[in-house]
Design a protein around this motif. Structure first.
Motif, PDB file in Angstrom:
ATOM      1  N   LEU A   1     -21.514  29.746 -22.688  1.00 43.79           N
ATOM      2  CA  LEU A   1     -20.302  30.550 -22.836  1.00 43.79           C
ATOM      3  C   LEU A   1     -20.381  31.443 -24.074  1.00 43.79           C
ATOM      4  O   LEU A   1     -19.890  32.577 -24.057  1.00 43.79           O
TER       5      LEU A   1
ATOM      6  N   ARG B   1     -19.972  35.428 -24.210  1.00 41.61           N
ATOM      7  CA  ARG B   1     -19.057  36.073 -25.149  1.00 41.61           C
ATOM      8  C   ARG B   1     -19.781  37.135 -25.969  1.00 41.61           C
ATOM      9  O   ARG B   1     -19.302  38.256 -26.106  1.00 41.61           O
TER      10      ARG B   1
ATOM     11  N   ASP C   1     -14.072  36.736 -18.093  1.00 43.52           N
ATOM     12  CA  ASP C   1     -13.495  35.700 -17.228  1.00 43.52           C
ATOM     13  C   ASP C   1     -14.314  35.513 -15.955  1.00 43.52           C
ATOM     14  O   ASP C   1     -14.556  34.372 -15.520  1.00 43.52           O
TER      15      ASP C   1
ATOM     16  N   CYS D   1     -17.567  33.773 -16.826  1.00 47.73           N
ATOM     17  CA  CYS D   1     -17.320  32.360 -17.116  1.00 47.73           C
ATOM     18  C   CYS D   1     -17.022  31.576 -15.840  1.00 47.73           C
ATOM     19  O   CYS D   1     -17.431  30.431 -15.710  1.00 47.73           O
TER      20      CYS D   1
ATOM     21  N   ILE E   1     -18.890  28.345 -14.994  1.00 49.30           N
ATOM     22  CA  ILE E   1     -18.127  27.108 -14.869  1.00 49.30           C
ATOM     23  C   ILE E   1     -18.335  26.488 -13.497  1.00 49.30           C
ATOM     24  O   ILE E   1     -18.363  25.274 -13.341  1.00 49.30           O
TER      25      ILE E   1
ATOM     26  N   TRP F   1     -16.776  22.727 -18.072  1.00 47.97           N
ATOM     27  CA  TRP F   1     -16.621  23.683 -19.166  1.00 47.97           C
ATOM     28  C   TRP F   1     -15.219  24.275 -19.193  1.00 47.97           C
ATOM     29  O   TRP F   1     -14.653  24.612 -18.160  1.00 47.97           O
TER      30      TRP F   1
ATOM     31  N   SER G   1     -13.402  27.464 -20.743  1.00 48.07           N
ATOM     32  CA  SER G   1     -13.715  28.745 -21.382  1.00 48.07           C
ATOM     33  C   SER G   1     -12.550  29.311 -22.202  1.00 48.07           C
ATOM     34  O   SER G   1     -12.710  30.331 -22.858  1.00 48.07           O
TER      35      SER G   1
ATOM     36  N   ARG H   1     -12.748  32.309 -24.804  1.00 43.82           N
ATOM     37  CA  ARG H   1     -12.009  33.531 -24.458  1.00 43.82           C
ATOM     38  C   ARG H   1     -11.096  33.935 -25.612  1.00 43.82           C
ATOM     39  O   ARG H   1     -11.018  35.115 -25.976  1.00 43.82           O
TER      40      ARG H   1
END
Length: 167
Positions: A2, A6, A43, A46, A50, A56, A58, A62
């Motif tokens: 993640l 990011r 999103d 992720c 996920i 996970w 997120s 986030r």
């Protein structure tokens, strides 16, 4: 994983935001559009990650992304406002350069000083109007806009006092 998503999203955001600003898009619109687009992309990325690793969460990553984006926007805003202020100070300085005042002084009459004051007033109003118009793309609240105008007018006042001391 993640954190990698990011970081990649943030880099693409910065590039897209810079491109939007350089492309002539207004600051606030560019910031909003890019933020919505890239948080949405985060999103989606992720959700795919996920799906592979079901446990996970997120949301914290986030939130960190949003925080870093907001900090980047604030930094860019400060730099752009400083650049804008400097640009209008330079324009005002050029408009009030020695040449217009010198021309008024060469044909000195009883109306010379009122003419210089009129030139100063006109150029100040033009600069403040242009500065205010340029600030509109930042969608800032009125208090911040007013502080910017006061700062520009203060610069002009300091410049005028310096000039008067030299005359």
């Amino acid at each position: 994983m993640l954190g990698h998503i990011r970081s990649g999203t943030l880099e693409r955001y910065k590039e897209a935001f810079n491109d939007a600003l350089n492309g002539g898009k207004g600051f606030a619109i560019a910031a909003c559009d890019c933020t919505v687009t890239f948080v949405s992309q985060f999103d989606e990325a992720c959700a795919d990650a996920i799906f592979d690793q079901a446990n996970w969460d997120s949301s914290k990553v986030r939130d960190k992304l949003r925080h870093v984006i907001d900090a980047h926007v604030a930094t860019v805003r400060t730099a752009k406002l400083s650049e804008l202020t400097s640009t209008f100070e330079t324009k005002l300085n050029e408009a009030l350069s020695v040449l217009p005042v010198e021309a008024l002084l060469k044909g000195a009459t009883d109306d010379t000083w009122p003419g210089i004051r009129e030139l100063l007033q006109r150029e100040t109003e033009t600069a403040v109007f242009g500065f205010s118009s340029a600030l509109s793309s930042f969608e800032m609240d009125e208090e911040i806009k007013e502080k910017g105008k006061i700062m520009l007018e203060g610069w002009l006042s300091r410049r005028q006092k310096k000039k008067q001391g030299g005359l």
